[in-house]
Design a protein around this motif. Structure first.
Motif, mmCIF file in Angstrom:
data_model
loop_
_atom_site.group_PDB
_atom_site.id
_atom_site.type_symbol
_atom_site.label_atom_id
_atom_site.label_comp_id
_atom_site.label_asym_id
_atom_site.label_seq_id
_atom_site.Cartn_x
_atom_site.Cartn_y
_atom_site.Cartn_z
ATOM 1 N N ALA A 8 44.134 42.474 40.791
ATOM 2 C CA ALA A 8 42.668 42.547 40.886
ATOM 3 C C ALA A 8 42.160 41.782 42.110
ATOM 4 C CB ALA A 8 42.041 42.003 39.606
ATOM 5 N N GLN A 9 42.787 40.641 42.386
ATOM 6 C CA GLN A 9 42.359 39.851 43.546
ATOM 7 C C GLN A 9 42.642 40.584 44.840
ATOM 8 O OE1 GLN A 9 40.670 36.852 43.258
ATOM 9 N NE2 GLN A 9 40.291 37.345 45.426
ATOM 10 N N SER A 57 31.374 48.973 48.275
ATOM 11 C CA SER A 57 32.497 48.039 48.466
ATOM 12 C C SER A 57 32.170 46.668 47.896
ATOM 13 C CB SER A 57 32.821 47.924 49.961
ATOM 14 O OG SER A 57 33.258 49.164 50.474
ATOM 15 N N LYS A 58 30.942 46.245 48.080
ATOM 16 C CA LYS A 58 30.528 44.939 47.557
ATOM 17 C C LYS A 58 30.597 44.936 46.027
ATOM 18 C CE LYS A 58 26.741 41.606 47.809
ATOM 19 N NZ LYS A 58 26.521 41.469 46.350
ATOM 20 N N ASP A 68 32.999 42.555 43.740
ATOM 21 C CA ASP A 68 32.519 41.725 42.631
ATOM 22 C C ASP A 68 33.228 42.095 41.317
ATOM 23 O OD1 ASP A 68 30.825 40.556 44.437
ATOM 24 O OD2 ASP A 68 29.052 41.728 43.830
ATOM 25 N N GLU A 69 33.434 43.399 41.132
ATOM 26 C CA GLU A 69 34.081 43.842 39.903
ATOM 27 C C GLU A 69 35.523 43.348 39.826
ATOM 28 O OE1 GLU A 69 35.350 48.075 37.736
ATOM 29 O OE2 GLU A 69 34.083 48.061 39.542
ATOM 30 N N HIS A 70 36.282 43.458 40.917
ATOM 31 C CA HIS A 70 37.677 43.030 40.908
ATOM 32 C C HIS A 70 37.791 41.502 40.854
ATOM 33 C CE1 HIS A 70 39.495 46.939 41.297
ATOM 34 N NE2 HIS A 70 38.776 47.227 42.366
ATOM 35 N N GLU A 71 36.881 40.801 41.490
ATOM 36 C CA GLU A 71 36.895 39.347 41.393
ATOM 37 C C GLU A 71 36.618 38.906 39.954
ATOM 38 O OE1 GLU A 71 34.128 37.844 44.219
ATOM 39 O OE2 GLU A 71 35.585 37.873 45.883
#
Length: 237
Positions: A106-107, A57-58, A62-65
């Motif tokens: 994405a956010q 999940s982390k 990070d990927e979507h942020e």
């Protein structure tokens, strides 16, 4: 778990009663510890799985942020091109809106992944505390099992001794001793009776032989007394 509470209150007065009520306290306790170790292994495995979910999940967060920032940077770049005349304003606005929509999407994914990460990390922390508690309990129970084994040995030895003492028939023992004393007295009397019979069965010759079996000095004295009675003097003899 209630059975362990009963077993491990070793310092209390009810501990012996609890042990007596159990068919095999040592075996049951050892099995309980084995069960707790199995639960510990399952908890460790579960914590590893939840921790893997937290890491995943982390990474997704990070990927979507990163994607959200990238779409925002692209929207800004498009608007700058329109401002500098390198792109039509209408086309730039359309593409900028698309980029901002992608950024928002994405956010949202990043926010959801962040929430999942926080939840999973909290679960990992709880599982870690549970595992530490189980480890501590197992250590304590193993130590107390050693004490319990020693107490059971002492209890069994004491019980056996007390049982033997309780089964002793003091009255019967005294009665047996009295009968033996009576039998010994009877045997002594019988031996004495046989001795008397042996003495009375002696012949006259036996009596003469017994009488003749005297020391020389005793015979001389008897002879002197006999001569004195007959009036025979020593010279005349």
């Amino acid at each position: 778990m209630n059975i362990f509470k009963r077993i491990f209150k070793i310092g209390e007065a009810q501990a012996n009663k609890a042990v007596d009520n159990l068919e095999d306290p040592i075996t049951m306790t050892e099995q309980g510890i084995r069960d707790m170790k199995a639960d510990l292994n399952k908890s460790v495995e579960a914590m590893a799985q939840v921790k893997a979910l937290a890491i995943r999940s982390k990474n997704e967060r990070d990927e979507h942020e990163s994607k959200a920032k990238d779409y925002e940077s692209k929207a800004m770049l498009i608007l700058k091109k329109a401002h500098s005349g390198d792109m039509a304003v209408e086309e730039a606005d359309r593409l900028a809106k698309e980029a901002l929509a992608k950024k928002e999407e994405a956010q949202q994914h990043a926010n959801r992944a962040a929430a999942d990460t926080e939840k999973f990390e909290k679960n990992v922390s709880q599982l870690k505390d549970t595992i530490e508690t189980i480890k501590g309990n197992i250590t304590n129970w193993e130590n107390e099992l050693k004490t319990l084994k020693a107490r059971v040995k002492v209890s069994d030895a004491t019980k056996n001794v007390n049982k033997q003492m309780a089964e002793l028939d003091s009255a019967g023992t005294v009665s047996m001793l009295e009968r033996m004393k009576e039998k010994v007295a009877q045997e002594e009397a019988l031996a004495e009776a046989y001795g008397d019979l042996a003495n009375t069965s002696k012949s006259v010759d036996d009596e003469i032989d017994a009488a003749a079996d005297m020391s020389e000095s005793k015979l001389d004295d008897d002879l002197a007394k006999l001569k004195e009675q007959l009036g025979i003097k020593k010279d005349e003899a």
